[in-house]
Design a protein around this motif. Structure first.
Motif, PDB file in Angstrom:
ATOM      1  N   ILE A 219       0.869  -1.114   0.096  1.00  0.00           N
ATOM      2  CA  ILE A 219       0.051   0.168   0.046  1.00  0.00           C
ATOM      3  C   ILE A 219       0.823   1.275   0.021  1.00  0.00           C
ATOM      4  N   GLU A 220       0.777   2.038  -0.910  1.00  0.00           N
ATOM      5  CA  GLU A 220       1.567   3.275  -1.216  1.00  0.00           C
ATOM      6  C   GLU A 220       0.419   4.418  -0.899  1.00  0.00           C
ATOM      7  N   LEU A 221       0.689   5.577  -0.187  1.00  0.00           N
ATOM      8  CA  LEU A 221      -0.011   6.704  -0.197  1.00  0.00           C
ATOM      9  C   LEU A 221       0.697   7.552  -1.309  1.00  0.00           C
ATOM     10  N   ASN A 222       0.008   7.578  -2.184  1.00  0.00           N
ATOM     11  CA  ASN A 222       0.778   8.381  -3.542  1.00  0.00           C
ATOM     12  C   ASN A 222       0.360   9.895  -3.502  1.00  0.00           C
TER      13      ASN A 222
ATOM     14  N   SER B 117      -5.040   9.487  -2.201  1.00  0.00           N
ATOM     15  CA  SER B 117      -4.818   8.515  -3.539  1.00  0.00           C
ATOM     16  C   SER B 117      -3.897   7.305  -2.942  1.00  0.00           C
ATOM     17  N   PHE B 118      -4.268   6.094  -3.057  1.00  0.00           N
ATOM     18  CA  PHE B 118      -3.401   5.069  -2.894  1.00  0.00           C
ATOM     19  C   PHE B 118      -3.144   3.870  -4.009  1.00  0.00           C
TER      20      PHE B 118
ATOM     21  N   ILE C 260      -2.299   0.190  -4.500  1.00  0.00           N
ATOM     22  CA  ILE C 260      -2.216  -0.849  -3.723  1.00  0.00           C
ATOM     23  C   ILE C 260      -2.158  -2.089  -4.650  1.00  0.00           C
TER      24      ILE C 260
ATOM     25  N   SER D 151       4.985   5.623   1.470  1.00  0.00           N
ATOM     26  CA  SER D 151       4.555   7.158   0.973  1.00  0.00           C
ATOM     27  C   SER D 151       5.345   7.653   0.082  1.00  0.00           C
TER      28      SER D 151
ATOM     29  N   VAL E  69       3.828   7.004   6.716  1.00  0.00           N
ATOM     30  CA  VAL E  69       2.656   5.668   6.789  1.00  0.00           C
ATOM     31  C   VAL E  69       3.382   4.431   7.562  1.00  0.00           C
TER      32      VAL E  69
END
Length: 143
Positions: free
Chosen positions: A33-36, A48-49, A51, A135, A141
């Protein structure tokens, strides 16, 4: 010709020493999971993530409990992020608008746990184990 062979052999030997067992090691499956991005939209903060389900089987539904902390380290909000269906080995982008929260006030995002993980071909803890969090924003994160 002998010198060239010697350099090639030396390069191979150094590569083998520097990277032991690379070919034999396989990484365990994980969910990334990346907080983009964070974008202010109509008085809310849209998160926006990106995943990706790294397992060999699809996940029918993944919901995570998230805690958002403000710049003073206080809990600003707890919420659930429903990432929906996650096909195996394919990235997905999901966006969530968090009302009552400005993007500049968010300093940290904690994935507090798995609320729902529906995946018939995977173990019950598949959504929780080997969670890889990153992140691309200034927001930390953790999980």
């Amino acid at each position: 010709m002998f010198v060239q062979f010697g350099r090639t052999a030396l390069t191979f030997a150094l590569f083998s020493i520097a990277t032991p067992g690379v070919a034999q090691e396989t990484q365990p499956p994980k969910i990334s999971i990346e907080l983009n991005a964070l974008d202010p939209v109509d008085g809310t903060c849209r998160m926006s993530f990106v995943i990706e389900n790294g397992f060999e089987s699809d996940i029918d539904k993944a919901v995570y409990e998230a805690v958002l902390f403000d710049t003073d380290g206080r809990v600003a909000q707890m919420t659930l992020f429903d990432f929906g269906a996650l096909p195996a080995a394919r990235p997905r982008v999901r966006q969530f608008a968090v009302p009552g929260l400005t993007c500049t006030s968010v300093a940290r995002l904690l994935i507090n746990g798995t609320e729902t993980c529906e995946a018939s071909a995977l173990p019950e803890d598949a959504c929780a184990r080997s969670l890889h969090l990153t992140s691309r924003t200034t927001v930390e994160v953790a999980g």
